[in-house]
Design a protein around this motif. Structure first.
Motif, PDB file in Angstrom:
ATOM      1  N   VAL A 406      48.094 -51.860 -13.931  1.00  0.00           N
ATOM      2  CA  VAL A 406      47.799 -50.969 -14.929  1.00  0.00           C
ATOM      3  C   VAL A 406      47.831 -49.407 -14.971  1.00  0.00           C
ATOM      4  N   VAL A 407      47.171 -49.078 -13.833  1.00  0.00           N
ATOM      5  CA  VAL A 407      47.344 -47.546 -13.401  1.00  0.00           C
ATOM      6  C   VAL A 407      48.681 -46.863 -13.507  1.00  0.00           C
ATOM      7  N   PRO A 408      50.005 -47.518 -13.150  1.00  0.00           N
ATOM      8  CA  PRO A 408      51.101 -46.947 -12.984  1.00  0.00           C
ATOM      9  C   PRO A 408      51.606 -46.829 -14.600  1.00  0.00           C
ATOM     10  N   ILE A 409      51.395 -47.762 -15.516  1.00  0.00           N
ATOM     11  CA  ILE A 409      51.543 -47.732 -17.072  1.00  0.00           C
ATOM     12  C   ILE A 409      50.985 -46.477 -17.399  1.00  0.00           C
ATOM     13  N   LEU A 410      49.634 -46.213 -17.193  1.00  0.00           N
ATOM     14  CA  LEU A 410      48.987 -44.998 -17.743  1.00  0.00           C
ATOM     15  C   LEU A 410      49.634 -43.874 -17.091  1.00  0.00           C
ATOM     16  N   GLN A 411      50.054 -43.731 -15.799  1.00  0.00           N
ATOM     17  CA  GLN A 411      50.367 -42.610 -14.987  1.00  0.00           C
ATOM     18  C   GLN A 411      51.856 -42.278 -16.184  1.00  0.00           C
ATOM     19  N   ASP A 412      52.703 -43.429 -16.074  1.00  0.00           N
ATOM     20  CA  ASP A 412      54.179 -43.183 -16.748  1.00  0.00           C
ATOM     21  C   ASP A 412      53.824 -42.647 -18.188  1.00  0.00           C
ATOM     22  N   ARG A 413      52.775 -42.945 -18.796  1.00  0.00           N
ATOM     23  CA  ARG A 413      52.499 -42.456 -20.264  1.00  0.00           C
ATOM     24  C   ARG A 413      51.850 -40.914 -20.210  1.00  0.00           C
ATOM     25  N   GLY A 414      51.745 -40.474 -18.797  1.00  0.00           N
ATOM     26  CA  GLY A 414      51.145 -39.206 -18.752  1.00  0.00           C
ATOM     27  C   GLY A 414      49.631 -39.285 -19.034  1.00  0.00           C
ATOM     28  N   LEU A 415      48.992 -40.067 -18.781  1.00  0.00           N
ATOM     29  CA  LEU A 415      47.407 -40.241 -19.478  1.00  0.00           C
ATOM     30  C   LEU A 415      46.633 -40.150 -18.101  1.00  0.00           C
ATOM     31  N   PHE A 416      47.229 -40.448 -16.658  1.00  0.00           N
ATOM     32  CA  PHE A 416      46.243 -40.566 -15.493  1.00  0.00           C
ATOM     33  C   PHE A 416      47.063 -39.725 -14.802  1.00  0.00           C
ATOM     34  N   ARG A 417      46.364 -39.176 -13.711  1.00  0.00           N
ATOM     35  CA  ARG A 417      46.846 -38.206 -12.531  1.00  0.00           C
ATOM     36  C   ARG A 417      47.547 -39.193 -11.809  1.00  0.00           C
ATOM     37  N   THR A 418      48.745 -38.558 -11.270  1.00  0.00           N
ATOM     38  CA  THR A 418      49.294 -39.039 -10.039  1.00  0.00           C
ATOM     39  C   THR A 418      49.152 -38.378  -8.865  1.00  0.00           C
ATOM     40  N   GLU A 419      48.521 -37.217  -8.695  1.00  0.00           N
ATOM     41  CA  GLU A 419      47.938 -37.011  -7.525  1.00  0.00           C
ATOM     42  C   GLU A 419      46.722 -36.142  -7.723  1.00  0.00           C
ATOM     43  N   TYR A 420      45.764 -35.996  -6.891  1.00  0.00           N
ATOM     44  CA  TYR A 420      44.373 -35.121  -6.911  1.00  0.00           C
ATOM     45  C   TYR A 420      44.865 -33.815  -7.040  1.00  0.00           C
ATOM     46  N   THR A 421      44.311 -33.038  -7.974  1.00  0.00           N
ATOM     47  CA  THR A 421      44.535 -31.529  -7.869  1.00  0.00           C
ATOM     48  C   THR A 421      43.182 -30.679  -7.290  1.00  0.00           C
ATOM     49  N   GLY A 422      42.209 -31.391  -7.271  1.00  0.00           N
ATOM     50  CA  GLY A 422      41.312 -30.804  -6.618  1.00  0.00           C
ATOM     51  C   GLY A 422      40.626 -31.547  -5.450  1.00  0.00           C
ATOM     52  N   ARG A 423      39.440 -30.959  -4.811  1.00  0.00           N
ATOM     53  CA  ARG A 423      38.952 -31.638  -3.774  1.00  0.00           C
ATOM     54  C   ARG A 423      37.486 -32.112  -3.801  1.00  0.00           C
ATOM     55  N   THR A 424      36.846 -31.429  -4.931  1.00  0.00           N
ATOM     56  CA  THR A 424      35.246 -31.991  -5.163  1.00  0.00           C
ATOM     57  C   THR A 424      35.384 -32.737  -6.357  1.00  0.00           C
ATOM     58  N   LEU A 425      34.266 -33.733  -6.361  1.00  0.00           N
ATOM     59  CA  LEU A 425      34.070 -34.443  -7.595  1.00  0.00           C
ATOM     60  C   LEU A 425      34.123 -33.751  -8.883  1.00  0.00           C
ATOM     61  N   ARG A 426      33.475 -32.541  -8.625  1.00  0.00           N
ATOM     62  CA  ARG A 426      33.430 -31.784 -10.077  1.00  0.00           C
ATOM     63  C   ARG A 426      35.050 -31.481 -10.285  1.00  0.00           C
ATOM     64  N   GLU A 427      35.521 -30.980  -9.626  1.00  0.00           N
ATOM     65  CA  GLU A 427      37.025 -30.515  -9.808  1.00  0.00           C
ATOM     66  C   GLU A 427      37.698 -31.954 -10.613  1.00  0.00           C
ATOM     67  N   HIS A 428      37.403 -32.963 -10.020  1.00  0.00           N
ATOM     68  CA  HIS A 428      38.110 -34.179 -10.477  1.00  0.00           C
ATOM     69  C   HIS A 428      37.873 -34.328 -11.858  1.00  0.00           C
ATOM     70  N   TYR A 429      36.712 -33.857 -12.255  1.00  0.00           N
ATOM     71  CA  TYR A 429      36.154 -34.241 -13.773  1.00  0.00           C
ATOM     72  C   TYR A 429      36.356 -33.042 -14.620  1.00  0.00           C
ATOM     73  N   GLY A 430      37.076 -31.980 -14.058  1.00  0.00           N
ATOM     74  CA  GLY A 430      37.427 -30.627 -14.784  1.00  0.00           C
ATOM     75  C   GLY A 430      36.101 -30.058 -15.126  1.00  0.00           C
ATOM     76  N   LEU A 431      34.958 -29.972 -13.932  1.00  0.00           N
ATOM     77  CA  LEU A 431      33.801 -29.288 -14.430  1.00  0.00           C
ATOM     78  C   LEU A 431      33.811 -28.046 -13.407  1.00  0.00           C
ATOM     79  N   PRO A 432      33.117 -27.144 -13.697  1.00  0.00           N
ATOM     80  CA  PRO A 432      32.827 -25.731 -13.036  1.00  0.00           C
ATOM     81  C   PRO A 432      31.782 -26.023 -11.934  1.00  0.00           C
ATOM     82  N   ARG A 433      31.771 -25.397 -11.089  1.00  0.00           N
ATOM     83  CA  ARG A 433      30.502 -25.467 -10.021  1.00  0.00           C
ATOM     84  C   ARG A 433      29.469 -24.529 -10.705  1.00  0.00           C
ATOM     85  N   PRO A 434      28.327 -25.108 -10.851  1.00  0.00           N
ATOM     86  CA  PRO A 434      27.242 -24.383 -11.445  1.00  0.00           C
ATOM     87  C   PRO A 434      26.921 -22.994 -10.860  1.00  0.00           C
ATOM     88  N   VAL A 435      26.553 -22.101 -11.474  1.00  0.00           N
ATOM     89  CA  VAL A 435      26.053 -20.691 -11.119  1.00  0.00           C
ATOM     90  C   VAL A 435      24.733 -20.667 -10.431  1.00  0.00           C
TER      91      VAL A 435
END
Length: 443
Positions: A406-435
């Motif tokens: 299933v995941v490869p189908i969604l990756q081919d459709r551009g809907l799911f990442r093929t590589e991690y772009t961040g290291r923290t959990l917040r970065e995975h979810y596209g969330l900022p680090r709290p000030v």
């Protein structure tokens, strides 16, 4: 190709989310106590670039011990083991605000964030049920509204504690003989209705500042709590129409609390039963349902509905004289979900048990990899979800099939990442680090 990406969280649940999964010939009925088993599943999900994995928990036995595996390793302890054998996937533990104290739990979760290099999350629950209450010296569970009032103050205290160390407090100046600047470590002096906590926390501010805050209640109180505090919301929504309504409702409440709705991710649960053909998928689903022990399931359903099991003949629909949701002090949203499912589809108790056996009210789907991917895409693109809580009916096979097909189908459709772009959990979810609140106040 869309720039918006799905978020996937793996909900780990012993041999799988179908209650009869442990009875399959290939299942290990002791897997729920096997650390190596959990490590293997975590690595499979990480290889597929899942955002996170999550462990459910509660301060009492889960369900009927005769029905399925019930014991659990305490999740924050298990997550430290998983942190050592993974490097990118987020690690979310469930912990109760009703049966913990803010200082101890804030320290424990901050420690997991340090151990995992910024991958910790907290699934915040208020814990329904008399069994848990009796384990803590109470005759009955606190009222639903009181549990949420305590939870809100609990979060106030926890976030103050996580902010009690400023990010630049520690300078480790050997020449000057100064390790940490005292003026950047703060007492919090919290005095409220439920808690008196002086602070500061005895752990410096962690890589993420504090763990990703996740919430899973869908009652009115639960949605208000999520709108104020949550950064990700796990929810059970059996139909796309109900999921869209919930999504819109929670996002609206988030705005009313002065928060950005894009920074609150809503992840309904989905229980996929996957076969290379529809026939193969239906055969696996039928085999699982055949292994359900209906008498155990009827007793558990009666507890959820707050009625006598004898009032639930297996081949009749639910009785008409069920309690109203307002009379329920337990898991209100789950009670309503089950009753509405049974009424809407005119299910007998036996049929309802079969539906709940697969996912306890979450969206269940039986089909091919393409059909599962199509369903996920439809929910994602039509305002029902920001991602999904993936709940394989059988583990590890259900996860292996989902990640491989299933995941490869969604990756081919551009809907799911093929590589991690961040290291923290917040970065995975596209969330900022709290000030830090003290640094913000200084500015």
């Amino acid at each position: 190709m869309t720039t918006r990406k799905l978020h996937f969280n793996l909900f780990l649940h012993d041999t799988g989310h179908h209650e009869a999964s442990w009875r399959l010939p290939e299942s290990d009925p002791y897997a729920h106590l096997d650390v190596a088993y959990h490590e293997r599943l975590a690595r499979i999900a990480e290889d597929a670039k899942f955002d996170s994995l999550f462990l459910a928990d509660g301060p009492s036995l889960f369900g009927d011990v005769g029905r399925r595996p019930s014991g659990r390793i305490e999740p924050t302890i298990l997550l430290t083991a998983l942190a050592a054998t993974t490097s990118r996937i987020g690690l979310i533990a469930t912990a109760s605000t009703s049966y913990n104290e803010p200082y101890n739990l804030a320290r424990r979760l901050s420690s997991v964030d340090w151990v995992s290099d910024g991958r910790a999350g907290w699934n915040i629950v208020t814990t329904a049920g008399e069994a848990a209450a009796r384990n803590f010296g109470l005759d009955d569970q606190p009222l639903h509204s009181d549990r949420y009032a305590r939870a809100s103050e609990f979060l106030e205290v926890a976030t103050k504690l996580w902010d009690s160390w400023e990010d630049d407090a520690t300078i480790a100046d050997k020449a000057a003989g100064v390790h940490t600047l005292p003026e950047k470590v703060h007492v919090i002096r919290h005095e409220g209705e439920h808690f008196r906590v002086a602070g500061p926390l005895n752990v410096p501010r962690s890589p993420q500042a504090y763990p990703l805050l996740v919430q899973a209640g869908s009652s009115e109180n639960g949605k208000e709590f999520a709108a104020r505090w949550a950064e990700a919301v796990f929810t059970a929504q059996p139909t796309i129409e109900e999921a869209r309504a919930f999504y819109e409702d929670v996002k609206r409440r988030v705005v009313e609390h002065g928060r950005d709705p894009e920074l609150v991710k809503i992840l309904p649960g989905i229980v996929p039963v996957i076969g290379d053909t529809e026939t193969e998928a239906r055969q696996l689903d039928a085999e699982l349902d055949r292994l359900i022990a209906p008498e155990y399931a009827r007793i558990q359903l009666a507890k959820t509905l707050h009625i006598d099991p004898e009032a639930l003949p297996l081949d009749r629909p639910l009785p008409d004289d069920l309690p109203d949701e307002d009379e329920i002090e337990g898991a209100k949203s789950r009670y309503t979900l089950i009753v509405e499912l049974a009424r809407r589809e005119n299910l007998t108790v036996r049929e309802l048990i079969g539906r709940l056996g697969g996912g306890r009210g979450h969206r269940t789907f039986t089909g091919t990899p393409v059909q599962v991917a199509d369903t996920i895409q439809e929910w994602f693109e039509t305002g029902a979800a920001d991602g999904f809580n993936i709940m394989p009916a059988v583990l590890p096979s259900g996860l292996e099939v989902f990640t491989a097909k299933v995941v490869p189908i969604l990756q081919d459709r551009g809907l799911f990442r093929t590589e991690y772009t961040g290291r923290t959990l917040r970065e995975h979810y596209g969330l900022p680090r709290p000030v830090n609140s003290h640094a913000l106040a200084a500015v």
